[in-house]
Design a protein around this motif. Sequence first.
Motif, PDB file in Angstrom:
ATOM      1  N   PHE A  86       0.847  -1.196   0.000  1.00  0.00           N
ATOM      2  CA  PHE A  86       0.000   0.000   0.000  1.00  0.00           C
ATOM      3  C   PHE A  86       0.878   1.240   0.000  1.00  0.00           C
ATOM      4  CE2 PHE A  86      -2.837  -3.180   1.932  1.00  0.00           C
ATOM      5  CZ  PHE A  86      -3.976  -2.999   1.151  1.00  0.00           C
ATOM      6  N   GLN A  87       0.325   2.325  -0.527  1.00  0.00           N
ATOM      7  CA  GLN A  87       1.034   3.596  -0.539  1.00  0.00           C
ATOM      8  C   GLN A  87       0.477   4.573   0.499  1.00  0.00           C
ATOM      9  OE1 GLN A  87       3.734   4.158  -2.187  1.00  0.00           O
ATOM     10  NE2 GLN A  87       3.726   2.372  -3.532  1.00  0.00           N
ATOM     11  N   ARG A  90      -4.897   5.181   4.445  1.00  0.00           N
ATOM     12  CA  ARG A  90      -6.341   5.156   4.182  1.00  0.00           C
ATOM     13  C   ARG A  90      -6.722   3.935   3.347  1.00  0.00           C
ATOM     14  NH1 ARG A  90      -4.408   9.495   0.863  1.00  0.00           N
ATOM     15  NH2 ARG A  90      -4.411   8.892  -1.339  1.00  0.00           N
ATOM     16  N   ASP A  91      -5.843   3.571   2.407  1.00  0.00           N
ATOM     17  CA  ASP A  91      -6.107   2.396   1.566  1.00  0.00           C
ATOM     18  C   ASP A  91      -6.012   1.111   2.387  1.00  0.00           C
ATOM     19  OD1 ASP A  91      -6.367   4.100  -0.634  1.00  0.00           O
ATOM     20  OD2 ASP A  91      -4.221   4.012  -1.065  1.00  0.00           O
ATOM     21  N   ASN A  93      -6.692   0.947   5.584  1.00  0.00           N
ATOM     22  CA  ASN A  93      -7.923   0.943   6.374  1.00  0.00           C
ATOM     23  C   ASN A  93      -9.080   0.324   5.598  1.00  0.00           C
ATOM     24  OD1 ASN A  93      -7.166   1.960   8.857  1.00  0.00           O
ATOM     25  ND2 ASN A  93      -7.902   4.027   8.496  1.00  0.00           N
ATOM     26  N   ASN A  94      -9.227   0.744   4.354  1.00  0.00           N
ATOM     27  CA  ASN A  94     -10.311   0.223   3.519  1.00  0.00           C
ATOM     28  C   ASN A  94     -10.165  -1.280   3.293  1.00  0.00           C
ATOM     29  OD1 ASN A  94     -11.511   2.745   3.235  1.00  0.00           O
ATOM     30  ND2 ASN A  94     -10.356   3.251   1.378  1.00  0.00           N
ATOM     31  N   ALA A  95      -8.918  -1.716   3.110  1.00  0.00           N
ATOM     32  CA  ALA A  95      -8.665  -3.142   2.877  1.00  0.00           C
ATOM     33  C   ALA A  95      -8.981  -3.967   4.122  1.00  0.00           C
ATOM     34  CB  ALA A  95      -7.220  -3.363   2.449  1.00  0.00           C
ATOM     35  N   GLN A 104      -1.955  -5.476   9.006  1.00  0.00           N
ATOM     36  CA  GLN A 104      -1.241  -4.376   8.353  1.00  0.00           C
ATOM     37  C   GLN A 104      -0.127  -3.918   9.261  1.00  0.00           C
ATOM     38  OE1 GLN A 104      -1.569  -2.741   5.270  1.00  0.00           O
ATOM     39  NE2 GLN A 104       0.276  -1.643   5.887  1.00  0.00           N
ATOM     40  N   THR A 159       0.598  12.940   1.653  1.00  0.00           N
ATOM     41  CA  THR A 159      -0.352  11.830   1.495  1.00  0.00           C
ATOM     42  C   THR A 159      -1.450  11.985   2.534  1.00  0.00           C
ATOM     43  OG1 THR A 159       1.450  10.412   0.744  1.00  0.00           O
ATOM     44  CG2 THR A 159      -0.600   9.327   1.392  1.00  0.00           C
ATOM     45  N   SER A 162      -2.184  10.554   6.556  1.00  0.00           N
ATOM     46  CA  SER A 162      -0.952   9.854   6.928  1.00  0.00           C
ATOM     47  C   SER A 162      -0.276  10.599   8.071  1.00  0.00           C
ATOM     48  CB  SER A 162       0.005   9.792   5.734  1.00  0.00           C
ATOM     49  OG  SER A 162       0.467  11.107   5.410  1.00  0.00           O
ATOM     50  N   THR A 188       0.387  10.180  -3.434  1.00  0.00           N
ATOM     51  CA  THR A 188       1.140   9.085  -2.827  1.00  0.00           C
ATOM     52  C   THR A 188       2.625   9.398  -2.940  1.00  0.00           C
ATOM     53  OG1 THR A 188       1.320   7.839  -4.896  1.00  0.00           O
ATOM     54  CG2 THR A 188      -0.643   7.435  -3.530  1.00  0.00           C
TER      55      THR A 188
END
Length: 359
Positions: A86-87, A90-91, A93-95, A104, A159, A162, A188
């Motif tokens: 991930f970069q 937030r991404d 978190n969604n995953a 993570q 980002t 972050s 990113t």
Amino acid sequence: MTNSKHWITITFLALMTILLVACNNSKSVGTTSKAETTNTAAKEELPKTVNIGFFEYIDDNLIVKQQGWLEEKLSKLGVNVNWVAFQAGRDANNALLSKSIDIQIGIGDPPVSIAVSSKIPYEIFWAGQTVGEAEALAVKKNKGISKITDLKGKRIATTSASTSHYSLLSALEINGLKAADVQIIDLTPPEILSAWKRGDIDAAYTWDPGLTELLKDGTKLISSADLAKQGHPTGTYGVVRKEFGEKYPKIVELYIEQLIRAQKLYAENPDEAAKIWSEALQITKEDAAKQAKGSNWLTPQQQLSDTFLGTKENIGNTAKSLKKIGDFLVDQQSIPAKSEVPSYEAIINPTYLESVVNK
């Protein structure tokens, strides 16, 4: 007649002996079968695959990944490992919310604070680093920017959600500026580097290894180490979906053991660690060694202290630190409402780490 009765008695006793032996054998077979069933059930309690999210920067986890240590341990249990890069937090978190990943590593305080507000069901099990010089605000040398107040009206990339985003907002606030006083562009780390090279941005708050590239023709205005001294510390954590952790605690504990193993490698053989990182990130060993010093590595004992995660019986100050960041994000209108300290304490679960340390 006497002989007949005698033989009947003998025959009866013989039959009883055979029946008793048969019954015992039956019980023995039944017990073995039950044990085998139990063992099979235990094996079935492990997942076929564990999906792990990570960020491509220098930390203990990158050593674990590159060395294949977790695969080595879990393959013996019939479990595969799937790494997902991930970069942005937030991404991740969604995953985690969608159950696309189970664990993570390296997620920062702001995404965790957002997770509490959004009620994403995961728990902190590791607090490997506090951020130091590895994250900083860099400005182009030819932009005439020598202090933070010079950034007014300038284009600054970071980002969103972050640790860098939080640190940027903190740096602006300390120097009397608001987010509206500058142009914050959400990119990113790879996008930040590209925008920097094109000249599309005037400054950027980001982390290594990208930060090192920016500073080749840029200047550092303030770092996360500086901000920590001014009351705005940041850190990164390992989190696990609560459902996954409760169902497969052994996997989380095995993972922690490998993270500790990576810390030990770095402490005892920093040159070897730098080589592993340089190969993973395609940077020089010298840059890898320098970037590794940009974060403060927390031992398991430090993590279990009151300053950080604490223990199951006494959750540490990480909860208060997360609340402070969460409240700040509310003031910045990044999240809708403030959460109280118990909400942050509820997502901190030191029991996995305690179990490993106390073995």
